[in-house]
Design a protein around this motif. Sequence first.
Motif, PDB file in Angstrom:
ATOM      1  N   ASP A 124       0.854  -1.191   0.000  1.00 47.96           N
ATOM      2  CA  ASP A 124       0.000   0.000   0.000  1.00 47.96           C
ATOM      3  C   ASP A 124       0.890   1.242   0.000  1.00 47.96           C
ATOM      4  O   ASP A 124       1.210   1.784   1.059  1.00 47.96           O
ATOM      5  N   PRO A 125       1.288   1.707  -1.178  1.00 46.36           N
ATOM      6  CA  PRO A 125       2.211   2.848  -1.272  1.00 46.36           C
ATOM      7  C   PRO A 125       1.658   4.139  -0.664  1.00 46.36           C
ATOM      8  O   PRO A 125       2.430   5.055  -0.387  1.00 46.36           O
ATOM      9  N   ARG A 126       0.364   4.217  -0.455  1.00 45.66           N
ATOM     10  CA  ARG A 126      -0.249   5.431   0.090  1.00 45.66           C
ATOM     11  C   ARG A 126      -0.556   5.299   1.585  1.00 45.66           C
ATOM     12  O   ARG A 126      -1.321   6.092   2.137  1.00 45.66           O
ATOM     13  N   SER A 127       0.064   4.323   2.223  1.00 42.80           N
ATOM     14  CA  SER A 127      -0.146   4.153   3.667  1.00 42.80           C
ATOM     15  C   SER A 127       0.606   5.239   4.430  1.00 42.80           C
ATOM     16  O   SER A 127       1.844   5.232   4.494  1.00 42.80           O
ATOM     17  N   VAL A 128      -0.137   6.146   5.011  1.00 36.90           N
ATOM     18  CA  VAL A 128       0.466   7.245   5.772  1.00 36.90           C
ATOM     19  C   VAL A 128       1.232   6.702   6.968  1.00 36.90           C
ATOM     20  O   VAL A 128       2.369   7.107   7.250  1.00 36.90           O
ATOM     21  N   ARG A 129       0.629   5.775   7.654  1.00 32.43           N
ATOM     22  CA  ARG A 129       1.261   5.222   8.858  1.00 32.43           C
ATOM     23  C   ARG A 129       2.577   4.524   8.509  1.00 32.43           C
ATOM     24  O   ARG A 129       3.560   4.646   9.241  1.00 32.43           O
ATOM     25  N   ALA A 130       2.604   3.826   7.395  1.00 35.90           N
ATOM     26  CA  ALA A 130       3.816   3.110   6.996  1.00 35.90           C
ATOM     27  C   ALA A 130       4.960   4.079   6.727  1.00 35.90           C
ATOM     28  O   ALA A 130       6.097   3.869   7.171  1.00 35.90           O
ATOM     29  N   HIS A 131       4.689   5.156   6.004  1.00 33.59           N
ATOM     30  CA  HIS A 131       5.739   6.143   5.710  1.00 33.59           C
ATOM     31  C   HIS A 131       6.220   6.825   6.989  1.00 33.59           C
ATOM     32  O   HIS A 131       7.418   7.087   7.153  1.00 33.59           O
ATOM     33  N   ILE A 151       8.958  11.332   6.422  1.00 37.62           N
ATOM     34  CA  ILE A 151       7.866  11.983   7.153  1.00 37.62           C
ATOM     35  C   ILE A 151       7.162  13.019   6.276  1.00 37.62           C
ATOM     36  O   ILE A 151       5.934  13.162   6.324  1.00 37.62           O
ATOM     37  N   ARG A 152       7.927  13.718   5.453  1.00 38.49           N
ATOM     38  CA  ARG A 152       7.297  14.667   4.526  1.00 38.49           C
ATOM     39  C   ARG A 152       6.414  13.930   3.510  1.00 38.49           C
ATOM     40  O   ARG A 152       5.373  14.460   3.086  1.00 38.49           O
ATOM     41  N   LYS A 153       6.803  12.712   3.145  1.00 41.20           N
ATOM     42  CA  LYS A 153       5.958  11.913   2.258  1.00 41.20           C
ATOM     43  C   LYS A 153       4.633  11.590   2.940  1.00 41.20           C
ATOM     44  O   LYS A 153       3.562  11.676   2.327  1.00 41.20           O
ATOM     45  N   ALA A 154       4.702  11.245   4.235  1.00 43.61           N
ATOM     46  CA  ALA A 154       3.479  10.976   4.987  1.00 43.61           C
ATOM     47  C   ALA A 154       2.600  12.222   5.043  1.00 43.61           C
ATOM     48  O   ALA A 154       1.368  12.141   4.918  1.00 43.61           O
ATOM     49  N   LEU A 155       3.227  13.392   5.191  1.00 44.93           N
ATOM     50  CA  LEU A 155       2.467  14.643   5.256  1.00 44.93           C
ATOM     51  C   LEU A 155       1.887  15.023   3.900  1.00 44.93           C
ATOM     52  O   LEU A 155       0.830  15.657   3.832  1.00 44.93           O
ATOM     53  N   PRO A 159      -2.019  15.928   4.881  1.00 44.45           N
ATOM     54  CA  PRO A 159      -1.545  17.228   5.396  1.00 44.45           C
ATOM     55  C   PRO A 159      -2.084  17.580   6.781  1.00 44.45           C
ATOM     56  O   PRO A 159      -1.583  18.515   7.418  1.00 44.45           O
ATOM     57  N   GLN A 160      -3.087  16.849   7.258  1.00 44.71           N
ATOM     58  CA  GLN A 160      -3.668  17.124   8.577  1.00 44.71           C
ATOM     59  C   GLN A 160      -3.084  16.229   9.669  1.00 44.71           C
ATOM     60  O   GLN A 160      -3.604  16.207  10.789  1.00 44.71           O
ATOM     61  N   LEU A 161      -1.993  15.545   9.359  1.00 41.34           N
ATOM     62  CA  LEU A 161      -1.411  14.581  10.291  1.00 41.34           C
ATOM     63  C   LEU A 161      -0.578  15.297  11.362  1.00 41.34           C
ATOM     64  O   LEU A 161       0.595  15.630  11.143  1.00 41.34           O
ATOM     65  N   ALA A 162      -1.162  15.507  12.518  1.00 40.19           N
ATOM     66  CA  ALA A 162      -0.462  16.221  13.589  1.00 40.19           C
ATOM     67  C   ALA A 162       0.798  15.480  14.029  1.00 40.19           C
ATOM     68  O   ALA A 162       1.841  16.099  14.277  1.00 40.19           O
ATOM     69  N   ALA A 163       0.705  14.156  14.146  1.00 41.28           N
ATOM     70  CA  ALA A 163       1.869  13.374  14.578  1.00 41.28           C
ATOM     71  C   ALA A 163       3.031  13.529  13.608  1.00 41.28           C
ATOM     72  O   ALA A 163       4.200  13.498  14.010  1.00 41.28           O
ATOM     73  N   ASN A 167       6.757  14.881  14.788  1.00 41.25           N
ATOM     74  CA  ASN A 167       8.007  14.156  14.537  1.00 41.25           C
ATOM     75  C   ASN A 167       8.939  14.937  13.614  1.00 41.25           C
ATOM     76  O   ASN A 167      10.160  14.909  13.794  1.00 41.25           O
ATOM     77  N   LEU A 168       8.362  15.657  12.663  1.00 40.39           N
ATOM     78  CA  LEU A 168       9.189  16.496  11.801  1.00 40.39           C
ATOM     79  C   LEU A 168       9.874  17.582  12.623  1.00 40.39           C
ATOM     80  O   LEU A 168      11.065  17.888  12.418  1.00 40.39           O
ATOM     81  N   GLY A 169       9.135  18.164  13.563  1.00 37.15           N
ATOM     82  CA  GLY A 169       9.715  19.174  14.430  1.00 37.15           C
ATOM     83  C   GLY A 169      10.890  18.632  15.235  1.00 37.15           C
ATOM     84  O   GLY A 169      11.926  19.296  15.374  1.00 37.15           O
ATOM     85  N   ALA A 170      10.744  17.416  15.756  1.00 40.87           N
ATOM     86  CA  ALA A 170      11.827  16.807  16.535  1.00 40.87           C
ATOM     87  C   ALA A 170      13.067  16.596  15.675  1.00 40.87           C
ATOM     88  O   ALA A 170      14.202  16.831  16.126  1.00 40.87           O
ATOM     89  N   ILE A 171      12.857  16.166  14.430  1.00 42.64           N
ATOM     90  CA  ILE A 171      13.991  15.936  13.529  1.00 42.64           C
ATOM     91  C   ILE A 171      14.668  17.251  13.161  1.00 42.64           C
ATOM     92  O   ILE A 171      15.900  17.368  13.165  1.00 42.64           O
TER      93      ILE A 171
END
Length: 342
Positions: A124-131, A151-155, A159-163, A167-171
């Motif tokens: 599932d290439p569009r799995s947000v959780r997987a990315h 993580i940017r791919k997941a976003l 685009p509404q993915l707070a988590a 995580n991007l902020g931490a990186i």
Amino acid sequence: MCHRKGRAAVVAVIAAVSFQSACSGGRKQVERGDQYFQQRNYPAASVEYRAAVTSEPKDAALRQKLGRTYLAMGAYDGAKREFVRAADLLPEDTAAQLDAAEALLRTGEFQDAITRAEKAISKDPRSVRAHLLKGLGTAGLKDLNGASEDIRKALELDPQLAAGYTNLGAIELVRGRAQEAEAAFKQAANLAPADVQPQLALANYYWKTGRREEAETALKGAVSRKADDLEANRTLALFYIAMGRPQEAEAPLKVAAGHRDVPEAQLALADYYIALKRAPDARALLEDLATHVVCLGYFTAGDGQFHGAKDLFRFVILEKRHYDQREECKNDGYLDLSNSGR
């Protein structure tokens, strides 16, 4: 010949009855486990689920129940073991692979987590959780550029993915890009106005960068989002203590200690009382905790919940073990594992 056939028939009947009895027993164990889990009596639930898994070792759903129970108990190695075994039993199940990946991340097995996440992405290439999980694993391997890309791919996908922003902020903070980190943390907090974790991440960012007033405001904001949140109250208490304001730490520590299924929270409050030389308060708290822990079976579940516990607490536990706790445990609504012979 007839006698042989007769004996064979009897054996078959006995086997069928035994199988039905085992299945019935397994169902009852799962039902009891489910009930204990709903009551947040996780050690008792783990006993029931472990017994059921012993009877049905190839039941992936049972292993996932046991994994979630271990996770709730903070027994991450046990949780990882069960989620990985469940994923191996369900090789085509993307969710099972990602549960295993998340469990592997918690135990620091980053490459194995990435492998599981990539397996899910291949299906599932569009799995947000997987990315997102792949990005966290990549960050664990210190490849911050690769982690940022994942993580940017997941976003991009959500685009509404707070988590994702948290995580991007931490990186970005680790990469030394403070402005980008702050923007990501703020975006996460705005996207999830009722969620405690993004607000805590923002507060920790302010704290680490020396912006204490903003850190305190953000921590209070986290508590206002969920007044009884364990992590928010513990973090606020730590902040007050670090700022030399210990008297203000008692209230959030008491709220945290209200989570009776997390004995470490009571130990933290006891530590606080001992530091302030309030020995009677500490003793009363540890007496109550000792009874509760014996009832819950933390010392019989074998999950090592109290490495490094205080000598005073050990003393109280030893005292408590001299008494029959069955009625007290029953009154509290907990399974008395200490006297069950399991």
